[in-house]
Write a protein that holds these residues in place. Structure first.
Motif, short mmCIF file in Angstrom:
data_model
loop_
_atom_site.label_atom_id
_atom_site.label_comp_id
_atom_site.label_asym_id
_atom_site.label_seq_id
_atom_site.Cartn_x
_atom_site.Cartn_y
_atom_site.Cartn_z
N MET A 64 32.42 44.00 37.16
CA MET A 64 33.58 43.33 37.22
C MET A 64 34.62 44.44 36.26
O MET A 64 34.12 45.19 35.00
CB MET A 64 33.44 42.95 35.65
N HIS A 65 35.32 44.94 37.16
CA HIS A 65 36.79 45.74 36.49
C HIS A 65 37.28 45.39 35.44
O HIS A 65 38.26 43.80 34.85
CB HIS A 65 37.77 46.28 37.53
N SER A 66 38.27 45.79 33.95
CA SER A 66 39.30 45.70 33.53
C SER A 66 40.32 45.86 33.84
O SER A 66 40.57 46.88 34.73
CB SER A 66 38.67 46.67 31.93
N ASP A 67 41.43 45.39 33.59
CA ASP A 67 42.40 44.99 33.61
C ASP A 67 43.26 46.36 34.18
O ASP A 67 43.74 46.42 34.91
CB ASP A 67 43.75 44.05 33.36
N ASP A 106 42.65 47.87 37.26
CA ASP A 106 41.82 47.61 38.44
C ASP A 106 42.61 48.24 39.52
O ASP A 106 44.01 47.74 39.20
CB ASP A 106 42.41 45.48 38.53
N LEU A 157 45.17 45.74 40.60
CA LEU A 157 46.54 44.70 39.92
C LEU A 157 47.48 45.49 40.21
O LEU A 157 48.68 45.20 39.63
CB LEU A 157 45.75 45.45 38.74
N GLY A 186 46.73 39.61 34.45
CA GLY A 186 45.70 40.29 35.07
C GLY A 186 44.91 39.80 36.05
O GLY A 186 45.69 38.79 37.03
N GLU A 187 43.25 40.53 35.29
CA GLU A 187 42.68 40.74 36.46
C GLU A 187 42.07 39.06 37.14
O GLU A 187 42.44 39.07 38.34
CB GLU A 187 41.31 40.66 36.03
N LEU A 215 44.50 37.57 40.15
CA LEU A 215 43.84 38.39 41.54
C LEU A 215 42.76 37.60 42.48
O LEU A 215 42.53 37.14 43.37
CB LEU A 215 43.06 39.78 41.31
N TRP A 216 41.15 37.37 41.62
CA TRP A 216 40.17 37.43 42.30
C TRP A 216 40.04 35.44 42.09
O TRP A 216 39.73 34.63 40.98
CB TRP A 216 39.04 38.04 41.33
N HIS A 219 45.52 31.86 41.40
CA HIS A 219 45.20 33.09 41.81
C HIS A 219 45.85 32.54 43.38
O HIS A 219 46.23 32.56 43.93
CB HIS A 219 43.68 33.56 41.97
N ARG A 247 37.45 42.31 46.82
CA ARG A 247 37.50 43.11 46.14
C ARG A 247 38.08 44.90 46.75
O ARG A 247 37.24 45.92 46.67
CB ARG A 247 36.51 43.41 44.90
#
Length: 182
Positions: free
Chosen positions: A1-4, A7, A10, A37-38, A41-42, A49, A84
């Motif tokens: 998992m990416h942080s905001d 990413d 983003l 944020g994230e 997106l997902w 989203h 992703r």
């Protein structure tokens, strides 16, 4: 998992929205993405989203490619969720267009966003709302079309003879997206 903060999608979404022509609800989109944020997106991270779609036109702009959406039960432009693996928002829109139509030779008419449409969802949808970001592309109507499992049908329609059963607001969105071809 990416942080905001790391990413890349983003960052691309924010850049694309900031560079977009002054579409009516662009500021609401920017606020939504900045605020969530994230999760904006997902699929699966929040009930609302982003999605990416493509209005595909014939080179002369006289025809538009539409799919009959299986879950929605209406005709609409091709599009769907960001993944992703997508490098950019525009890449997501083109990937979805290729997956849902089978068209391989698609070219964006402009790298800019041409449509923004937030719509509530019900029925078979698990999401509450999609914040759709649309692009405009061109393809040859003679190219082979393949119907994906997400659709019941995919076909070209003359702009002046759109099918009944269009998604709400779709005719207006088609005309607005088509303006970039002029």
């Amino acid at each position: 998992m990416h942080s905001d903060s790391d990413d890349p999608m983003l960052a691309d979404v924010l850049r694309a929205l900031e560079a977009a022509p002054a579409l009516g609800n662009r500021d609401a989109y920017l606020a939504f993405v900045r605020g969530h944020g994230e999760a904006a997106l997902w699929k699966g991270l929040a009930p609302e989203h982003l999605t990416a779609s493509t209005f595909v036109f014939s080179p002369d702009g006289a025809q538009v490619l539409l799919c009959f959406h299986r879950k929605g039960g209406f005709w609409v432009q091709v599009g769907g969720h960001l993944e992703r693996e997508d490098a950019t928002l525009a890449d997501a829109a083109l990937r979805e267009a290729r997956e849902e139509s089978g068209l391989e030779d698609l070219a964006l008419a402009t790298p800019s966003i041409t449509d923004l449409d937030r719509h509530e969802l019900a029925g078979a949808f698990k999401c509450r709302a999609h914040w759709d970001i649309g692009f405009t592309a061109v393809a040859e109507p003679s190219a082979r079309i393949v119907v994906s499992e997400e659709s019941r049908d995919v076909r070209w329609f003359p702009i002046d003879s759109l099918p009944g059963g269009l998604a709400p607001g779709c005719a207006r969105r088609i005309e607005a997206a088509r303006q970039v071809l002029r």
